[in-house]
Design a protein around this motif. Structure first.
Motif, PDB file in Angstrom:
ATOM      1  N   VAL A  45      39.628   0.832  22.647  1.00 41.51           N
ATOM      2  CA  VAL A  45      38.998   0.580  23.941  1.00 41.51           C
ATOM      3  C   VAL A  45      37.952   1.657  24.185  1.00 41.51           C
ATOM      4  N   LYS A  46      36.751   1.226  24.551  1.00 41.24           N
ATOM      5  CA  LYS A  46      35.644   2.131  24.882  1.00 41.24           C
ATOM      6  C   LYS A  46      35.194   1.791  26.300  1.00 41.24           C
ATOM      7  N   THR A  47      35.240   2.763  27.192  1.00 40.90           N
ATOM      8  CA  THR A  47      34.929   2.539  28.595  1.00 40.90           C
ATOM      9  C   THR A  47      33.802   3.452  29.047  1.00 40.90           C
ATOM     10  N   VAL A  48      32.835   2.872  29.781  1.00 41.26           N
ATOM     11  CA  VAL A  48      31.740   3.658  30.354  1.00 41.26           C
ATOM     12  C   VAL A  48      31.426   3.127  31.750  1.00 41.26           C
ATOM     13  N   ARG A  49      30.786   3.978  32.526  1.00 45.82           N
ATOM     14  CA  ARG A  49      30.270   3.529  33.830  1.00 45.82           C
ATOM     15  C   ARG A  49      28.920   2.845  33.642  1.00 45.82           C
ATOM     16  N   THR A  50      28.075   3.404  32.788  1.00 43.76           N
ATOM     17  CA  THR A  50      26.784   2.801  32.460  1.00 43.76           C
ATOM     18  C   THR A  50      26.611   2.848  30.950  1.00 43.76           C
ATOM     19  N   GLN A  51      26.056   1.803  30.396  1.00 49.63           N
ATOM     20  CA  GLN A  51      25.884   1.739  28.942  1.00 49.63           C
ATOM     21  C   GLN A  51      24.752   2.656  28.500  1.00 49.63           C
ATOM     22  N   PRO A  52      24.692   3.068  27.266  1.00 51.18           N
ATOM     23  CA  PRO A  52      25.419   2.596  26.099  1.00 51.18           C
ATOM     24  C   PRO A  52      26.774   3.296  25.946  1.00 51.18           C
ATOM     25  N   TRP A  53      27.545   2.782  25.016  1.00 53.61           N
ATOM     26  CA  TRP A  53      28.824   3.383  24.666  1.00 53.61           C
ATOM     27  C   TRP A  53      28.610   4.341  23.502  1.00 53.61           C
ATOM     28  N   TYR A  54      29.286   5.471  23.535  1.00 64.10           N
ATOM     29  CA  TYR A  54      29.289   6.378  22.389  1.00 64.10           C
ATOM     30  C   TYR A  54      30.377   5.900  21.437  1.00 64.10           C
ATOM     31  N   VAL A  55      30.054   5.785  20.170  1.00 59.08           N
ATOM     32  CA  VAL A  55      31.003   5.325  19.160  1.00 59.08           C
ATOM     33  C   VAL A  55      30.955   6.242  17.950  1.00 59.08           C
ATOM     34  N   LYS A  56      31.981   6.159  17.141  1.00 59.10           N
ATOM     35  CA  LYS A  56      31.990   6.880  15.862  1.00 59.10           C
ATOM     36  C   LYS A  56      31.460   5.937  14.788  1.00 59.10           C
ATOM     37  N   GLN A  57      30.636   6.466  13.924  1.00 59.90           N
ATOM     38  CA  GLN A  57      30.100   5.654  12.835  1.00 59.90           C
ATOM     39  C   GLN A  57      31.220   5.122  11.945  1.00 59.90           C
ATOM     40  N   SER A  58      32.308   5.860  11.841  1.00 60.87           N
ATOM     41  CA  SER A  58      33.424   5.443  10.988  1.00 60.87           C
ATOM     42  C   SER A  58      34.100   4.166  11.489  1.00 60.87           C
ATOM     43  N   MET A  59      33.879   3.783  12.756  1.00 63.18           N
ATOM     44  CA  MET A  59      34.434   2.532  13.286  1.00 63.18           C
ATOM     45  C   MET A  59      33.802   1.313  12.615  1.00 63.18           C
ATOM     46  N   PHE A  60      32.694   1.521  11.922  1.00 63.38           N
ATOM     47  CA  PHE A  60      31.933   0.409  11.357  1.00 63.38           C
ATOM     48  C   PHE A  60      31.840   0.510   9.843  1.00 63.38           C
ATOM     49  N   GLU A  61      32.904   1.064   9.242  1.00 63.29           N
ATOM     50  CA  GLU A  61      32.968   1.241   7.788  1.00 63.29           C
ATOM     51  C   GLU A  61      34.370   0.878   7.301  1.00 63.29           C
ATOM     52  N   GLY A  62      34.451   0.401   6.081  1.00 64.11           N
ATOM     53  CA  GLY A  62      35.732   0.169   5.417  1.00 64.11           C
ATOM     54  C   GLY A  62      36.697  -0.687   6.217  1.00 64.11           C
ATOM     55  N   GLU A  63      37.966  -0.289   6.250  1.00 66.79           N
ATOM     56  CA  GLU A  63      39.017  -1.055   6.923  1.00 66.79           C
ATOM     57  C   GLU A  63      38.781  -1.179   8.427  1.00 66.79           C
ATOM     58  N   ALA A  64      38.078  -0.232   9.020  1.00 63.60           N
ATOM     59  CA  ALA A  64      37.824  -0.264  10.463  1.00 63.60           C
ATOM     60  C   ALA A  64      36.946  -1.446  10.865  1.00 63.60           C
ATOM     61  N   LEU A  65      36.259  -2.061   9.919  1.00 62.88           N
ATOM     62  CA  LEU A  65      35.414  -3.215  10.227  1.00 62.88           C
ATOM     63  C   LEU A  65      36.223  -4.389  10.772  1.00 62.88           C
ATOM     64  N   SER A  66      37.478  -4.511  10.361  1.00 61.36           N
ATOM     65  CA  SER A  66      38.299  -5.631  10.830  1.00 61.36           C
ATOM     66  C   SER A  66      38.945  -5.357  12.186  1.00 61.36           C
ATOM     67  N   GLN A  67      38.831  -4.158  12.672  1.00 61.49           N
ATOM     68  CA  GLN A  67      39.443  -3.803  13.946  1.00 61.49           C
ATOM     69  C   GLN A  67      38.674  -4.405  15.119  1.00 61.49           C
ATOM     70  N   ILE A  68      39.385  -4.627  16.206  1.00 62.04           N
ATOM     71  CA  ILE A  68      38.793  -5.163  17.421  1.00 62.04           C
ATOM     72  C   ILE A  68      38.588  -4.026  18.409  1.00 62.04           C
TER      73      ILE A  68
END
Length: 120
Positions: A38-61
């Motif tokens: 879960v990523k929560t912000v008051r105003t966008q954009p959201w800060y994310v880790k690049q690792s969320m978009f690699e390997g096994e993390a790609l299948s995560q919601i």
């Protein structure tokens, strides 16, 4: 988590020592729980880790929550998306090696897509 419970899902906070997810989410009829970030912000954009978009993390919601400002008159907005679907939309500023941004434009089509939690 409250929104998931309101919608009839089973949800519980993950242990604080887990890496990469915040909640365990299930349905009464499903035999397994899903790991959800879960990523929560008051105003966008959201800060994310690049690792969320690699390997096994790609299948995560990930559920991106846009709360709005303290004086917001609009309701909270929810965007539910599998990381794989928006991996090419991650904005990485020059010199950033571990973190990035996710824009509202990149995830707008996933607003209220609660069905994504159970798609194969």
């Amino acid at each position: 988590m409250g929104e998931l419970l309101r919608r009839g899902y089973d949800a519980q906070l993950a242990d604080r020592n887990t890496a990469g997810y915040d909640l365990l989410v299930g349905q009464h009829s499903a035999p397994a729980l899903r790991k959800v970030q879960v990523k929560t912000v008051r105003t966008q954009p959201w800060y994310v880790k690049q690792s969320m978009f690699e390997g096994e993390a790609l299948s995560q919601i990930t559920i991106y929550v846009l709360i709005g400002t303290e004086r917001a008159l609009q309701p909270v907005r929810y965007f539910i998306v599998r990381n794989l679907e928006v991996a090419d939309q991650v904005a990485t500023p020059k010199g950033w090696n571990a973190n990035a941004f996710m824009s509202l434009k990149a995830i707008a089509q996933y607003e209220n897509r609660w069905d994504v939690l159970w798609l194969a």
